[in-house]
Scaffold this active site. Sequence first.
Site, PDB file in Angstrom:
ATOM      1  N   HIS A 110       0.828  -1.217   0.000  1.00 20.94           N
ATOM      2  CA  HIS A 110       0.000   0.000   0.000  1.00 20.94           C
ATOM      3  C   HIS A 110       0.864   1.270   0.000  1.00 20.94           C
ATOM      4  O   HIS A 110       2.051   1.211  -0.324  1.00 20.94           O
ATOM      5  CB  HIS A 110      -0.991  -0.032   1.174  1.00 20.94           C
ATOM      6  N   GLU A 147      -1.570   0.547   7.979  1.00 22.02           N
ATOM      7  CA  GLU A 147      -0.799  -0.596   7.469  1.00 22.02           C
ATOM      8  C   GLU A 147       0.338  -0.113   6.565  1.00 22.02           C
ATOM      9  O   GLU A 147       1.439  -0.666   6.597  1.00 22.02           O
ATOM     10  CB  GLU A 147      -1.728  -1.539   6.696  1.00 22.02           C
ATOM     11  N   HIS A 202       2.995  -6.792   4.581  1.00 19.96           N
ATOM     12  CA  HIS A 202       1.630  -6.349   4.881  1.00 19.96           C
ATOM     13  C   HIS A 202       1.282  -6.667   6.330  1.00 19.96           C
ATOM     14  O   HIS A 202       2.010  -7.389   7.026  1.00 19.96           O
ATOM     15  CB  HIS A 202       0.620  -7.078   3.982  1.00 19.96           C
ATOM     16  N   GLU A 284       1.798 -11.391   5.860  1.00 18.34           N
ATOM     17  CA  GLU A 284       0.852 -10.615   6.673  1.00 18.34           C
ATOM     18  C   GLU A 284       1.346 -10.792   8.114  1.00 18.34           C
ATOM     19  O   GLU A 284       1.214 -11.859   8.716  1.00 18.34           O
ATOM     20  CB  GLU A 284      -0.571 -11.169   6.523  1.00 18.34           C
TER      21      GLU A 284
HETATM   22 ZN    ZN Z   1      -2.105  -5.189   2.850  1.00 17.71          ZN
END
Ligand code: ZN
Length: 320
Positions: A110, A147, A202, A284
Amino acid sequence: MRYDDSPPPPESASSVSPDRPWFARRPALAVALAALAPTCLAGWVLTQVLSGPGSGAPQPAGARLAAASPAAAADGKPSASPSRPPAAAPAAAPAKGPLTGRTVVIDPGHNTGNFKHGREIDRQVDIGTNRKECDTTGTTTNSGYMEAEFSLNVAHRARTLLEAKGAKVVLTHDGERPWGPCIDERARIGNEAAADAVVSVHADGASAGNRGFHVILPARVKGGAADTAKIVGPSRDLGERLASNFARTTGSSPANYLGSGTGLVVRDDLGGLNLSTRPKVFIECGNMRDDKDAAQLTSPEWRQKAAQGIADGITGFLGG
Ligand code: ZN
């Protein structure tokens, strides 16, 4: 991922509040000193007073140096960041080490500006097997830690660790863009760098109570520009090493809500994996929407452990 997050005001990397009372007193102090001192001395005193604390004043000088570090600036807390110490900040010759000659691409998931560029990031791009949004906003913790800020901070820390082992490290973005890059470009950066390993960083946005990390491996897909046949095997090796090292350095458990406790998930719907021609995985690191995981994700010390696990996993995969 959520699109309705209201991000927090950006943290400031500089901390000038200790100076404020001093500056507030400055005019009165200067006048008093000038009145008491001989004329020639008054000029010197005024110069010293008006130019602020000299370079011998440890806190402002240290703060300036630390703020020059990308990792520290991303943290908002210069003194808390152990990566990129001031002495190493100038672009020096790469360290010689077990990863000399290897290229690692770190892809910070992102972008903190994505939420302001909905039209641009919603644009559909070709991921070979399908079409998908250019990028997404990512999630946030319940207190508003983004994030995208987390992923860039961990990427900086991992870069420092990998460069110390001699690797050439390329980031897909370094907070310099207003939004993006799009997922197809993120994949292309790894491909064009001929990366020996690519890791996309992430943190998840699942519901509270879902905890732990997971690594996403590319499925075997073929369609358009996507053909993962050659990377499925090495990416699994990379992902397994990442998962075991991440668990060791952070003490975190594999996700309790997917992956059957292995910390590994295979997906065929991620453009960043489908379009990669280099060994690549996503990690993640935890669930931002769970308060216990969020307490870890917002901790600079924990993020350093996360970066260490990622760097160690990559190093093991590359045989370093
Ligand atoms: Zn993400």
